[in-house]
Write an enzyme that holds these catalytic residues in place. Structure first.
Site, short mmCIF file in Angstrom:
data_model
loop_
_atom_site.label_atom_id
_atom_site.label_comp_id
_atom_site.label_asym_id
_atom_site.label_seq_id
_atom_site.Cartn_x
_atom_site.Cartn_y
_atom_site.Cartn_z
N GLN A 92 0.79 -1.24 -0.07
CA GLN A 92 -0.04 0.03 -0.13
C GLN A 92 0.85 1.12 0.03
OE1 GLN A 92 -1.73 1.11 3.94
NE2 GLN A 92 -3.91 1.05 2.86
N GLY A 93 0.75 2.28 -0.82
CA GLY A 93 1.65 3.42 -1.11
C GLY A 93 0.72 4.56 -0.95
N SER A 97 1.29 6.50 2.67
CA SER A 97 1.90 7.56 3.47
C SER A 97 3.12 8.15 2.55
CB SER A 97 2.39 6.81 4.55
OG SER A 97 1.15 6.22 5.36
N GLU A 103 -10.46 -1.30 4.94
CA GLU A 103 -9.30 -1.52 6.00
C GLU A 103 -9.75 -1.27 7.52
OE1 GLU A 103 -5.88 1.22 5.76
OE2 GLU A 103 -4.51 -0.24 6.61
C1 LIG Z 1 2.15 -1.27 11.42
C2 LIG Z 1 1.82 -0.07 10.33
C3 LIG Z 1 2.03 -0.58 9.27
C4 LIG Z 1 1.61 0.68 8.09
N1 LIG Z 1 1.55 0.32 6.95
C5 LIG Z 1 1.41 1.20 6.04
C6 LIG Z 1 1.34 0.75 4.51
O1 LIG Z 1 1.50 -0.15 4.17
N2 LIG Z 1 1.23 1.78 3.58
C7 LIG Z 1 1.14 3.02 4.06
O2 LIG Z 1 1.01 4.10 3.17
N3 LIG Z 1 1.44 3.59 5.39
C8 LIG Z 1 1.41 2.60 6.19
N4 LIG Z 1 1.50 2.97 7.66
C9 LIG Z 1 1.64 4.30 7.86
C10 LIG Z 1 0.32 4.83 8.82
O3 LIG Z 1 -0.75 5.04 7.89
C11 LIG Z 1 0.59 6.17 9.35
O4 LIG Z 1 1.75 5.91 10.25
C12 LIG Z 1 -0.45 6.85 10.12
O5 LIG Z 1 -1.34 7.14 8.88
C13 LIG Z 1 -0.16 8.02 10.71
O6 LIG Z 1 0.74 8.93 10.12
P1 LIG Z 1 2.23 9.36 10.64
O7 LIG Z 1 2.77 8.40 11.08
O8 LIG Z 1 2.78 10.61 9.72
O9 LIG Z 1 1.88 10.02 11.97
P2 LIG Z 1 1.10 11.56 12.28
O10 LIG Z 1 0.00 11.91 11.16
O11 LIG Z 1 2.17 12.64 12.10
O12 LIG Z 1 0.44 11.50 13.62
C14 LIG Z 1 1.08 11.76 14.71
C15 LIG Z 1 0.41 11.71 16.05
O13 LIG Z 1 -0.47 12.72 15.92
C16 LIG Z 1 -1.99 12.76 15.79
N5 LIG Z 1 -2.61 13.56 15.03
C17 LIG Z 1 -2.51 13.97 13.65
N6 LIG Z 1 -3.42 14.79 13.16
C18 LIG Z 1 -4.38 14.73 14.26
C19 LIG Z 1 -5.59 15.53 14.17
N7 LIG Z 1 -5.88 16.07 13.20
N8 LIG Z 1 -6.24 15.38 15.26
C20 LIG Z 1 -5.98 14.76 16.51
N9 LIG Z 1 -4.65 13.99 16.54
C21 LIG Z 1 -4.00 14.14 15.27
C22 LIG Z 1 -1.96 11.33 15.24
O14 LIG Z 1 -3.42 10.50 15.82
C23 LIG Z 1 -0.90 10.67 15.80
O15 LIG Z 1 -1.07 10.13 17.32
C24 LIG Z 1 1.67 1.76 8.53
C25 LIG Z 1 1.69 2.28 9.93
C26 LIG Z 1 2.11 1.33 10.87
C27 LIG Z 1 2.30 1.57 12.35
#
Ligand SMILES: Cc1cc2nc3c(=O)[nH]c(=O)nc-3n(C[C@H](O)[C@H](O)[C@H](O)COP(=O)(O)OP(=O)(O)OC[C@H]3O[C@@H](n4cnc5c(N)ncnc54)[C@H](O)[C@@H]3O)c2cc1C
Length: 388
Positions: A125-126, A128, A243
């Protein structure tokens, strides 16, 4: 809602149970977050496909067996009940598969779905990017139209098992003038073509679970566009619904570890009973898993009546991810200090892999859309509260 299984459903349950009893691997497969384990799981899932048990809900001509959602729940109960291996092809089968059923052309369905059902093609999945996680509309990777091709430049990150997969589905900005949710398109990208560089990233348990994927003038034919150009957000939201909703995390996935947790509790009862709150926690997660299962049956009945689940899938996501955390936290409390031993430690007698499960459970409130974001969705779309 009819709580009785039909004779057809009971016969299906028996068939699945006896097939799994005869065919389930007797040796534990290596972790699918390693190349070796990934291939072992592919082989196992190929075997499921040969028995038409990899995607039971899909139509027969696409590699399934045309089951309804209740039969799928039954299949999952038997699958987890048999302690069969976790399935690695979930990105494809459970997220992209249903998306293609809804938005794909006839050619796309025929080209991709049977190979997905048989695990010949594995999908990453692409979505992030380094600056687009929760705020996915901030995606900047570009796909610029050049005749019959899109030329992709940019970077994706946290892509689970992209190092081992053949394909990636992703969101790319096809309108360079656009911003936020507009001008994005949903593309299917082969990962073995010129211009794609994949760098593994280690997860909490030390394995190369994730990858960052770089695109340098990668050419993708226009027939790999899913849905309309510029309307990828709509397609991606359908994928996200699969999902967060029922498909990725069937209730049986939690009911089985709860059964194991009860066994663990009994095996360590003398020590565990010194803290009565552990007993309460075991009962609490048992009740949680059963409640999740009943709610899944209710959702399935509603879907069968033609209703939609919509924003409620956000509630689902919070429930299963927090339940998984509680199950594993309780197991760690029962095990005490010995729970921290790595699987490789000679003194480790944890056949279930509670530590690895505990570490993975930490990610549940983050992937598939962070739980804080799900709470925003519930507040705004279900409760009508002002925007956060
Ligand atoms: C095990 C695992 C598998 C994954 N697999 C994939 C994959 O295959 N493909 C892919 O594309 N991505 C994948 N991801 C990435 C995942 O989708 C992102 O980690 C997730 O969307 C959060 O984004 P971020 O890590 O950039 O955190 P951020 O968006 O930077 O968030 C950091 C913190 O701030 C909080 N936050 C952010 N915005 C708000 C808001 N508006 N209101 C309240 N709180 C907020 C969040 O809840 C979080 O606690 C995976 C992640 C994990 C842990």
């Amino acid at each position: 809602m009819d709580l009785n299984y039909t004779p057809r459903q009971q016969a299906f349950r028996e068939e699945v149970r006896s097939w799994l009893k005869a065919n389930r691997p007797t040796e534990k497969l290596a972790s699918y977050d390693t190349r070796e384990g990934f291939e072992q799981h592919r082989e196992w899932e190929r075997k499921l496909f040969d028995a038409r048990l990899s995607m039971v809900m899909w139509p027969e001509e696409l590699g399934g067996r045309g089951c309804d959602l209740t039969e799928w729940l039954i299949f999952e109960e038997e699958y987890y009940g048999a302690d069969a291996p976790m399935r690695v092809n979930q990105n494809g089968q459970l997220m992209l598969g249903p998306t293609l059923m809804e938005f794909g052309t006839k050619e796309q369905k025929q080209r991709f779905l049977p190979r997905m059902a048989s695990s010949e093609d594995m999908w990453a999945q692409g979505w992030s990017e380094p600056n687009a996680g929760s705020d996915m509309a901030a995606i900047t990777s570009k796909a610029v139209r050049d005749g019959d091709y899109f030329i992709i430049n940019g970077q994706k990150t946290w892509s689970s098992r992209a190092s081992f997969a053949e394909w990636m589905f992703g969101l790319f900005r096809t309108d360079p003038e656009s911003s936020r949710h507009y001008g994005l398109s949903f593309l299917l990208v082969p990962l073995d073509v010129e211009g794609v560089t994949i760098r593994p990233i280690k997860a909490l348990h030390g394995k190369d679970t994730f990858s960052e994927v770089f695109f340098d003038n990668v050419r993708v034919p226009v027939e790999n566009l899913v849905g309309k150009e510029g309307q990828g957000w709509r397609v991606a939201m359908a994928t996200a619904g699969f999902e967060r909703g029922l498909l990725l995390r069937s209730p049986a996935r939690f009911q089985q570890p709860v059964r194991k947790l009860i066994e663990l509790y009994k095996a360590h009862q003398t020590r565990a009973d010194r803290d009565p709150s552990i007993r309460d926690a075991v009962m609490d997660v048992w009740a949680g898993a059963e409640a999740y299962a009943l709610s899944a049956y209710q959702s399935v009945s509603r879907l069968a009546r033609g209703e939609k689940i919509g924003a409620e899938s956000s509630i689902n996501k919070i429930v299963w991810s927090e339940l998984d955390l509680k199950i594993h936290e309780t197991a760690m409390r029962i095990l005490g200090a010995s729970g921290e031993l790595l699987a490789s430690a000679p003194q480790n007698h944890d056949d279930h892999g509670w530590l690895e499960g505990f570490l993975f459970a930490q990610a549940g409130p983050i992937y598939a859309g962070a739980n804080e974001i799900q709470r925003n969705i519930i507040a705004e779309r279900m409760l009508g509260l002002p925007k956060a």
